[in-house]
Design an enzyme around this catalytic site. Sequence first.
Site, mmCIF file in Angstrom:
data_model
loop_
_atom_site.group_PDB
_atom_site.id
_atom_site.type_symbol
_atom_site.label_atom_id
_atom_site.label_comp_id
_atom_site.label_asym_id
_atom_site.label_seq_id
_atom_site.Cartn_x
_atom_site.Cartn_y
_atom_site.Cartn_z
ATOM 1 N N GLU A 62 0.764 -1.247 0.000
ATOM 2 C CA GLU A 62 0.000 0.000 0.000
ATOM 3 C C GLU A 62 0.798 1.301 0.000
ATOM 4 O O GLU A 62 0.611 2.134 0.894
ATOM 5 C CB GLU A 62 -0.951 -0.007 1.197
ATOM 6 C CG GLU A 62 -2.069 -1.006 1.063
ATOM 7 C CD GLU A 62 -3.154 -0.835 2.129
ATOM 8 O OE1 GLU A 62 -2.961 -0.035 3.069
ATOM 9 O OE2 GLU A 62 -4.188 -1.505 2.030
ATOM 10 N N GLU B 280 -5.960 -7.914 0.176
ATOM 11 C CA GLU B 280 -6.664 -7.541 1.402
ATOM 12 C C GLU B 280 -8.126 -7.248 1.083
ATOM 13 O O GLU B 280 -8.431 -6.510 0.144
ATOM 14 C CB GLU B 280 -6.048 -6.307 2.070
ATOM 15 C CG GLU B 280 -4.709 -6.541 2.730
ATOM 16 C CD GLU B 280 -4.231 -5.308 3.478
ATOM 17 O OE1 GLU B 280 -5.085 -4.460 3.850
ATOM 18 O OE2 GLU B 280 -3.018 -5.176 3.684
#
Length: 354
Positions: free
Chosen positions: A161, A273
């Site tokens: 991320e 995720e």
Amino acid sequence: MTIATRRRSAGLLLTVAGLLATAVPATAAEICLRGVNLSGAEFGTVPGRANTDYTYPAEAAIHRLAGLGMTSFRLPFRWERIQPKLGGELDAAELARLDQSIETAKAAGLVAILDLHNFGYYAGKELGSPALAASTLGDVWRRLAMHYRDRANVVFSIMNEPYDIHSAEWAKIQNVAIAAIRKAGAKQMLLVTGTAYGGAHSWTADLPVGNNGRDLLAIDDPLKRFAYDFHQYLDADYSGRQPECSAAQGALKAIDDVTAWLKTHGRQGFLGEFAASDRPECVKVFKEMTARLDSRPQQWIGWAAWGAGPWWPPDYVFNLEPTAAGERPQMKALIEQLKTKAGKNTSCGRTGRS
């Protein structure tokens, strides 16, 4: 999940007689990754004390996943711990802890996805800035690749991320890491991501930090053995902070849109995720998301739900660990999906592309 949330906390279905083995040509192997994130090694401030401030997955936790029918798990860990000094040797004690997790995964018949969980930073310095050149990411992955290049049950996830690096610059930075990994002789599957947290819902959008759907097409792997790692949550702003799932339909549409993007460009994806609270309406969409991924094996090599690991507080909204009463509704949904025909499919999309 947002960086604020993260920093606060800080065989089987495989036909792996060479699933990821370096002896298997990249164009021949197939891969199906279905599991969860096993948190713990990314917890706490750095450096921290092992088994006090952070921990690696215990043997029982890994074997539990195998017993549930999963084929893999994503293992977040911190760059600053594995390499305390930029450009320096990997920390022997930390590497031994990572080794143990990988060996346990191998014994359980699982693939370990090594996730450098740093959001595009090292000790507060942003990758691509004058203070942290792209070569530093290449260096740590070169060292990891040399150490693990003969481990058949490993996937390399280059960075978790990144959120404020421009997408065009981020593609170049990841290419530096990819080149270093391949130069080290490692042929494992790679996972690359986009900026803006790698959100599926914004993948093709023009953002202040660029356009992932445009700029990440510049990823260059000489083995063509990579997939894009997307993240997608269900709450109103897709951040993974709230138990509600008011954006569930938008999240499902995001998966469909990314599937179309992958098909158009002949690429593959991995949902690294996604999560749901135990609210029935959220669990329903949670399972639907895995079903959609499993139904498109040419575009999706698998998924990893957030978040398992025994150090999550019992009341953590996305906790996937069992309670005294048994498995939580979210985990039951995953187990049910694994038992479906699509969930048992071991012919996920091929890892090599022309």
